[in-house]
Scaffold this motif. Structure first.
Motif, PDB file in Angstrom:
ATOM      1  N   HIS A 100       1.018  -1.345  -0.060  1.00 57.30           N
ATOM      2  CA  HIS A 100       0.065   0.226  -0.077  1.00 57.30           C
ATOM      3  C   HIS A 100       0.915   1.123  -0.045  1.00 57.30           C
ATOM      4  O   HIS A 100       2.017   1.245   0.703  1.00 57.30           O
ATOM      5  CB  HIS A 100      -0.898  -0.136   1.362  1.00 57.30           C
ATOM      6  N   SER A 101       0.505   2.281  -0.899  1.00 57.38           N
ATOM      7  CA  SER A 101       1.262   3.428  -0.785  1.00 57.38           C
ATOM      8  C   SER A 101       1.305   4.047   0.531  1.00 57.38           C
ATOM      9  O   SER A 101       0.273   4.109   1.443  1.00 57.38           O
ATOM     10  CB  SER A 101       0.491   4.619  -1.681  1.00 57.38           C
ATOM     11  N   TYR A 102       2.269   4.737   0.816  1.00 56.23           N
ATOM     12  CA  TYR A 102       2.500   5.469   2.207  1.00 56.23           C
ATOM     13  C   TYR A 102       2.879   7.151   2.083  1.00 56.23           C
ATOM     14  O   TYR A 102       3.420   7.347   0.857  1.00 56.23           O
ATOM     15  CB  TYR A 102       3.707   5.072   3.037  1.00 56.23           C
ATOM     16  N   PRO A 103       2.222   7.930   2.674  1.00 57.72           N
ATOM     17  CA  PRO A 103       1.020   7.680   3.548  1.00 57.72           C
ATOM     18  C   PRO A 103      -0.389   7.907   3.042  1.00 57.72           C
ATOM     19  O   PRO A 103      -0.610   8.713   2.536  1.00 57.72           O
ATOM     20  CB  PRO A 103       1.391   8.629   4.676  1.00 57.72           C
ATOM     21  N   THR A 104      -1.111   6.825   3.032  1.00 53.55           N
ATOM     22  CA  THR A 104      -2.505   6.955   2.500  1.00 53.55           C
ATOM     23  C   THR A 104      -3.554   6.376   3.593  1.00 53.55           C
ATOM     24  O   THR A 104      -2.892   5.710   4.641  1.00 53.55           O
ATOM     25  CB  THR A 104      -2.723   6.002   1.401  1.00 53.55           C
ATOM     26  N   ARG A 105      -4.663   6.759   3.406  1.00 54.51           N
ATOM     27  CA  ARG A 105      -5.671   6.026   4.389  1.00 54.51           C
ATOM     28  C   ARG A 105      -5.991   4.589   4.172  1.00 54.51           C
ATOM     29  O   ARG A 105      -6.260   3.955   5.189  1.00 54.51           O
ATOM     30  CB  ARG A 105      -7.079   7.075   4.309  1.00 54.51           C
ATOM     31  N   SER A 106      -5.774   4.155   2.819  1.00 51.23           N
ATOM     32  CA  SER A 106      -5.981   2.631   2.694  1.00 51.23           C
ATOM     33  C   SER A 106      -4.976   1.898   3.141  1.00 51.23           C
ATOM     34  O   SER A 106      -5.206   0.605   3.477  1.00 51.23           O
ATOM     35  CB  SER A 106      -5.907   2.434   0.948  1.00 51.23           C
ATOM     36  N   GLU A 107      -3.860   2.479   3.900  1.00 53.87           N
ATOM     37  CA  GLU A 107      -2.927   1.649   4.970  1.00 53.87           C
ATOM     38  C   GLU A 107      -3.761   1.114   5.793  1.00 53.87           C
ATOM     39  O   GLU A 107      -3.216   0.029   6.751  1.00 53.87           O
ATOM     40  CB  GLU A 107      -1.858   2.607   5.282  1.00 53.87           C
ATOM     41  N   ALA A 108      -4.666   1.657   6.518  1.00 58.73           N
ATOM     42  CA  ALA A 108      -5.627   1.267   7.472  1.00 58.73           C
ATOM     43  C   ALA A 108      -6.107  -0.258   7.202  1.00 58.73           C
ATOM     44  O   ALA A 108      -6.109  -1.151   8.149  1.00 58.73           O
ATOM     45  CB  ALA A 108      -6.748   2.144   7.913  1.00 58.73           C
TER      46      ALA A 108
END
Length: 737
Positions: A682-690
């Motif tokens: 997952h790309s950082y920093p993104t909300r999809s990292e949750a």
């Protein structure tokens, strides 16, 4: 009732124990039957009534308590009584025994199961009521399927015992005949597998194909019955006529035209339906404008001084209507006529299952179609509240005509629509009170989810009144107030009056089923007012289908599109292949701030259905992107099969929850578990990292502790610490000596 069940269970246990303790299970073998075949025949010749009656009784008891050996008894019956008498005796004995088995299962287990699994059994019993006899018949036609399982399972449903009996009598007859016929050659059989000679295998294949032939026959019979009742056209103008030009109707028309079917679309108002004109598009435009105002107010948190925003409500509504105009071409008459759809403006009414009368400003026209799809949508439900007739009630349909911002707005209903619009008007400057009869907002969601929304609404000045029932609208001081009732701290009812300049009613929607001639044709509605259709979206009329809000149970645009695909494909190709609608991975988003997004089961639903789940939770205050933006309210909650990574449901509360939910929806649709989500970059920093972080929380809870212990020892050994400790011990020992 409990005592009767205990006595019945004890009696069955005694019969089963007697069967095995007496050695009957060992005696009832093919070899013993063959060895005693002549003796049985002599006994039959000497005492025919005793042998026939005893055989019948033993067969009934063995079938009733699901003891093994029914196949061998059937062979013996064929050997003793011949094909004709054997088939007659065994057919009635097996059916009576099967019915008793169903009754025993019903008496012992059904009541406790219905108490625990009421929602699931309600759906099963609804299917049984529609086509239970046919399902049972098709199962009975496959002798290789364990009949005792059918007896027990069907006994737990609400199928009438008489229906169970006669369908079983007819359905088991072909398979029984095969085994009785094989029993005539009992002396030549070397094993039970010898029954399956090439000829008998062919018989079983034909029996197995019979259910599909029977289903086709049933469909033909239904069509012929309709044709006798009505004057069926010899030719048709269209393959499909779609009634309703909202989300469901447009998708149905698009799909039908894409496969080159001739399709007509009839809409009495505006194409695009609620979603374009009064629902999704205008509400999201309003929500975005309100969010902009909220962000300006909160800009000082980031060191940006902007002050209180100035709201030009007319310009806000201009933005809303501009959004509608810009999306409108996607749903326009020109676009669909370009796709080959015959688009008509007017009121549609079914004269019979194949004829649709369309009334327009220029007159009437009758369309003939092989299939009709009802996609007439729904409208806001307005409760029968005293005093309501004295005011102009706002709904999600007409509030878009507002020219001035409501000064004091009371919102009746704390579901998604009420929460979204209530928060938006509060952010734009209205004084808002939100009244919900239940004890939480968003009644379909878990309490912790609703609590996040309630906290935010309260912090933004919305007066949230839970467990509060609207009584009436009353005039006060030249205006009006909503009189409500709530329980007080002492248990007594407290009456309050909430003054308003505008009242917005958002208590749900009701299906548009009136005026289309459906009732006269026998198309039924459910208790909630939606059209009664089966899992393939077919009504009681085999060529009339329904999809979208008018069919329920989910009044969502993407649910309507999902249903429209199924209704159209089943209408056009259902004689070859029928598809059942699945809502297992249907996402839903409430566009409040914070957003609430869910797919699959919630904790509440899992508990109500008796589904065991494991809950994994990740708070967004741990997410780097959320921290950087100062938007850390909310969490991710995932339900999985206990001890496994299979996802049963996911709920996200927080900014951008609807966008993050897509990954969980994809995972549930294609059977992807948390392990694979954890292994996805997952790309950082993104909300999809949750999403990945939640999978990591689950993985950490299931780490192999024993293996990790061994690895710790291994690495310690590799570092030499174990050998050094041993050498130190030896050195100290030598010094001491």
């Amino acid at each position: 009732m409990t005592r009767r069940r205990l006595l019945l269970a004890a009696l069955i246990a005694m019969i089963v124990a007697a069967y095995f303790l007496s050695g009957a299970d060992e005696a009832l073998t093919l070899q013993n039957l063959q060895a005693e075949q002549s003796r049985f025949r002599d006994w039959l010749a000497a005492e025919p009534l005793t042998v026939v009656g005893g055989f019948f009784l033993i067969y009934v008891v063995m079938a009733a308590v699901s003891l093994p050996g029914a196949t061998l008894l059937t062979l013996l019956g064929g050997a003793l009584f011949g094909f004709g008498w054997g088939l007659l005796i065994i057919s009635f004995a097996s059916t009576l025994g099967a019915t008793l088995a169903a009754l025993i299962a019903r008496t012992l287990v059904r009541a406790p199961l219905e108490r625990r699994f009421a929602p699931q059994l309600e759906r099963i019993n609804a299917g049984i009521a529609r086509e239970g006899a046919f399902y049972l018949f098709t199962l009975r036609l496959i002798p290789l399927f364990p009949f005792f399982v059918i007896n027990l399972v069907l006994g737990l449903t609400r199928m009438r015992l008489w229906t169970f009996y006669w369908v079983s009598q007819v359905g088991m007859l072909p398979g029984t005949a095969v085994y009785v016929n094989a029993g005539r050659e009992l002396g030549n059989l070397e094993s039970l597998s010898g029954i399956l000679s090439p000829g008998l295998i062919g018989s079983f294949v034909l029996i197995g194909l019979f259910p599909w032939l029977a289903r086709a026959g049933v469909a033909v019979a239904k069509r012929r019955r309709l044709a006798r009742r009505y004057d069926r056209p010899t030719a048709f103008d269209h393959d499909i006529v779609v009634i309703g030009g909202g989300s469901a109707g447009l998708v149905a028309s698009y799909i039908a035209a894409a496969v080159k079917a001739k399709v007509a679309l009839v809409e009495r108002d505006r194409l695009g339906g609620d979603c374009l004109n009064t629902g999704c598009v205008p509400s999201k435009a309003l929500i975005h404008a309100a969010r902009a105002a909220s962000e300006i107010r909160g800009a000082s948190r980031y060191g940006v001084q902007a002050g209180e925003p100035e709201i030009d409500f007319a310009a806000v509504m201009g933005h809303v209507h501009r959004a509608i105009r810009e999306v409108e071409p996607h749903d326009s008459r020109e676009r669909y006529e370009g796709l080959g759809v015959d688009v008509m403006a007017g009121d549609a009414r079914l004269e019979d299952p194949w004829r649709v009368k369309v009334s327009t400003g220029q007159g009437e026209r009758v369309l003939t179609a092989r299939h009709v799809i009802i996609a007439s949508g729904a409208r806001p439900r307005v409760p029968d509240l005293p005093g309501l007739e004295a005011i102009e009630v706002l709904t999600s349909d007409n509030l878009w005509r507002l020219e001035a911002l409501p000064e004091r707005l009371v919102v009746l209903g704390g579901g998604p629509i009420g929460c979204e619009l209530g928060q938006s008007f509060a952010r734009l400057g209205s004084r808002v009170a939100l009244v919900e009869m239940g004890d939480q907002l968003l009644p379909r969601e878990d309490r912790d989810v609703a609590a996040e929304v309630e906290t935010r609404l309260g912090g933004e000045g919305v007066g949230v009144h839970l467990a509060t029932r609207a009584r009436r609208v009353v005039p006060v001081d030249g205006g009006h107030a909503l009189e409500v009732e709530r329980p007080g701290d002492d248990g007594e009812a407290v009456i309050e009056r909430l003054g308003f300049s505008h009242l917005l009613v958002a208590v749900g929607r009701q299906a548009n089923v009136e005026g289309m001639g459906l009732e006269a044709l026998g198309v039924e509605t459910r208790g909630d007012g939606t059209l009664a259709v089966d899992e393939s979206l077919q009504s009681v009329l085999p060529n009339v289908w329904a999809c979208g809000d008018v069919a329920g149970p989910f009044q969502l645009t993407h649910a309507s599109a999902h249903q429209a695909w199924h209704a159209t494909v089943n209408a056009l190709f259902g004689e070859l292949k029928r598809f059942r609608v699945s809502y297992r991975a249907l996402p839903a988003v409430t566009f409040t701030d914070p957003e609430v997004a869910r797919v699959g089961l919630s904790e509440r639903e899992a508990r109500d259905r008796g589904v065991e789940v494991e809950v994994t939770r990740y708070d967004l205050r741990e997410l780097d992107r959320a921290i950087a933006e100062g938007e850390t309210d909310g969490f991710v909650k995932v339900l999985t099969v206990p001890g496994k990574d299979k996802i049963l449901g996911a709920t996200i509360v927080g900014q951008g929850a609807g966008e993050m939910l897509a990954e969980f929806t994809l995972a549930m649709t294609h059977g992807i578990g948390l392990n694979k989500l954890l292994g996805t970059i997952h790309s950082y920093p993104t909300r999809s990292e949750a999403v990945k972080a939640t999978a990591g929380v689950w993985k950490n809870a299931h780490k192999p502790e024993r293996l990790l212990g061994w690895l710790a020892r291994y690495f310690a050994w590799r570092r030499g610490s174990t050998r050094l400790a041993a050498m130190k011990t030896v050195d100290e020992s030598m010094r001491g000596s």
